[in-house]
Design an enzyme around this catalytic site. Structure first.
Site, PDB file in Angstrom:
ATOM      1  N   GLN A  97      -0.694 -22.803 -15.225  1.00 33.21           N
ATOM      2  CA  GLN A  97      -1.337 -21.520 -15.488  1.00 33.21           C
ATOM      3  C   GLN A  97      -1.319 -20.595 -14.272  1.00 33.21           C
ATOM      4  O   GLN A  97      -1.225 -19.376 -14.414  1.00 33.21           O
ATOM      5  CB  GLN A  97      -2.773 -21.744 -15.959  1.00 33.21           C
ATOM      6  CG  GLN A  97      -2.875 -22.352 -17.351  1.00 33.21           C
ATOM      7  CD  GLN A  97      -4.307 -22.452 -17.846  1.00 33.21           C
ATOM      8  OE1 GLN A  97      -5.252 -22.178 -17.104  1.00 33.21           O
ATOM      9  NE2 GLN A  97      -4.465 -22.848 -19.097  1.00 33.21           N
TER      10      GLN A  97
ATOM     11  N   GLU B 288      10.233   8.002   3.143  1.00 35.29           N
ATOM     12  CA  GLU B 288       9.866   9.245   2.470  1.00 35.29           C
ATOM     13  C   GLU B 288       8.351   9.510   2.505  1.00 35.29           C
ATOM     14  O   GLU B 288       7.763  10.042   1.579  1.00 35.29           O
ATOM     15  CB  GLU B 288      10.357   9.236   1.015  1.00 35.29           C
ATOM     16  CG  GLU B 288      11.714   9.873   0.825  1.00 35.29           C
ATOM     17  CD  GLU B 288      12.852   8.974   1.329  1.00 35.29           C
ATOM     18  OE1 GLU B 288      12.581   7.999   2.075  1.00 35.29           O
ATOM     19  OE2 GLU B 288      14.010   9.239   0.991  1.00 35.29           O
TER      20      GLU B 288
ATOM     21  N   ILE C 170      16.930   7.460  11.815  1.00 34.90           N
ATOM     22  CA  ILE C 170      17.705   8.313  10.929  1.00 34.90           C
ATOM     23  C   ILE C 170      18.685   7.476  10.108  1.00 34.90           C
ATOM     24  O   ILE C 170      19.627   6.884  10.649  1.00 34.90           O
ATOM     25  CB  ILE C 170      18.443   9.407  11.716  1.00 34.90           C
ATOM     26  CG1 ILE C 170      17.441  10.202  12.570  1.00 34.90           C
ATOM     27  CG2 ILE C 170      19.216  10.319  10.783  1.00 34.90           C
ATOM     28  CD1 ILE C 170      16.287  10.807  11.778  1.00 34.90           C
TER      29      ILE C 170
ATOM     30  N   THR D 159       4.717   7.561   4.354  1.00 34.45           N
ATOM     31  CA  THR D 159       3.989   6.309   4.176  1.00 34.45           C
ATOM     32  C   THR D 159       3.045   6.380   2.972  1.00 34.45           C
ATOM     33  O   THR D 159       2.758   7.464   2.435  1.00 34.45           O
ATOM     34  CB  THR D 159       3.153   5.996   5.420  1.00 34.45           C
ATOM     35  OG1 THR D 159       2.151   7.030   5.572  1.00 34.45           O
ATOM     36  CG2 THR D 159       4.015   5.928   6.676  1.00 34.45           C
TER      37      THR D 159
END
Length: 382
Positions: free
Chosen positions: A282, A366, A158, A368
């Site tokens: 690059q 919020e 929590i 997975t």
């Protein structure tokens, strides 16, 4: 309603504050697992505890489009700083905004907006994480003379629990109801008898953003602790709060991505190998290009989803898509940033190393990535 000019000024002030005050404190926050008191006080003074809450209750009343732009700025530094006030503005505060009675909003929202009170969203359980519809925390009618409810259960991971003054607790009010049904949400003060917050979790990253288990054992709350008037509307309220929260997490990911790219570009310009800046190679250019493209795509998706949310045309699929893409993208961008830095990117004390650990949690917060896939597909097939 904040005007465009006022909002632009807010962004400039916030951007300066983050770079001048928060970023120099990042290493200390990571080491001490704590936000300095002076930064907490400054966050309150700036109105950050209530930027997403209605102006009539002391907040700034920002639109969701404005909220995600603020969050992108906050994402440029340690995620722990935003977490201080994230639950007040987000999933906990939005419970009251979306479902609270007039009296509940009047009693609690001004205190959340000022930072006097810190609220936590107590939904996840040990056996009901990705699928909170199967939570087992119970709220039964209190047989005592004053009525009310008695709450029993255990909540896990929590956010802000160690600092919380109130918890928005989701509990089953009908023990015989099927998953997702018969669930209410209750305002539970942290200091009530029977509320116990465990020691802070020791996490991989996001030091300074505290989480912990919270247990409720025979906790008695009055009748008006029930948010709203329906004892079975809690699951719907949770899902609506999480949809808003997914957009905010997506915006946070975009903000962190911008920071990672800036760190990578600066390092590539300054670091030489074989007598040449590594920016000339690059392979490095390819990694930078991939990261910039993913960042721009994530930012555009978040802004589009926020516009749809404000318009009320899509408050479910788009937030999930934005959160899914942005949280996965920032993980790849963080990985490339460490790779560009080479061995130094693996050393503690380097920003990209810390952010690499921090961003891993966004794929879990919020809901997975796998839950977002389900939400997106189900909305497409409706």
């Amino acid at each position: 309603m904040v005007s465009t000019t006022e909002f632009d000024e807010l962004i400039e002030v916030l951007r300066d504050f983050i770079r001048r005050e928060i970023m120099p404190a990042e290493a200390g926050i990571d080491e001490s697992d704590e936000i300095p008191d002076r930064l907490i006080a400054q966050a309150k003074e700036m109105g950050l505890y209530g930027y997403a809450l209605p102006a009539e209750f002391g907040g700034l009343g920002l639109s969701v489009q404005q909220q995600v732009l603020v969050t992108m700025e906050l994402g440029y530094t340690s995620p722990a700083f935003r977490s201080l006030f994230g639950t007040n503005n987000g999933i906990a505060g939005q419970v009251l905004v979306l479902a609270g009675t007039g009296e509940q909003r009047k009693q609690w929202l001004p205190r959340l907006a000022s930072g006097e009170v810190v609220a936590s969203f107590a939904l996840t359980e040990p056996d009901a994480g990705s699928d909170p519809s199967r939570l087992v925390t119970s709220a039964v009618p209190d047989p005592g003379p004053d009525g009310g409810w008695v709450i029993d259960g255990l909540k896990r991971y929590i956010t802000n629990a160690p600092a919380a003054d109130i918890f928005m607790v989701f509990a089953r009010t009908d023990l015989a109801a099927p998953p997702g049904k018969g669930i209410g949400v209750f305002i539970v003060p942290a200091r009530l008898d029977g509320v116990s917050v465990a020691a802070k979790d020791h996490k991989m990253g996001q030091a300074g953003a505290w989480t912990a288990d919270v247990s409720f054992s025979g906790v008695r709350v009055p009748r008006d602790a029930l948010v709203g008037e329906a004892a079975a509307a809690g699951y719907s309220t949770a899902m609506r709060s999480l949809a808003h929260g997914r957009l905010i997490i997506a915006a946070l990911c975009a903000g962190v991505a911008a920071r990672l790219i800036d760190e990578s570009v600066t390092y590539a310009r300054e670091r030489s190998q074989g007598g040449h800046p590594i920016a000339d190679y690059q392979l490095v250019q390819a990694m930078l290009a991939d990261s910039q493209t993913e960042y721009m795509a994530a930012r555009a998706l978040v802004l589009d989803a926020a516009a749809r949310y404000d318009a009320g045309t899509d408050q479910r699929l788009a937030p999930s898509a934005a959160k899914y893409f942005a949280s996965e993208a920032v993980g790849r961008i963080a990985d490339r940033a460490v790779q560009i830095h080479g061995g130094s990117g693996y050393m503690r004390g380097v920003p990209v190393e810390r952010l690499y650990r921090d961003v891993r949690l966004f794929r879990i917060y919020e809901g997975t990535s796998q839950i977002q896939q389900l939400v997106i597909a189900r909305e497409m097939l409706r």
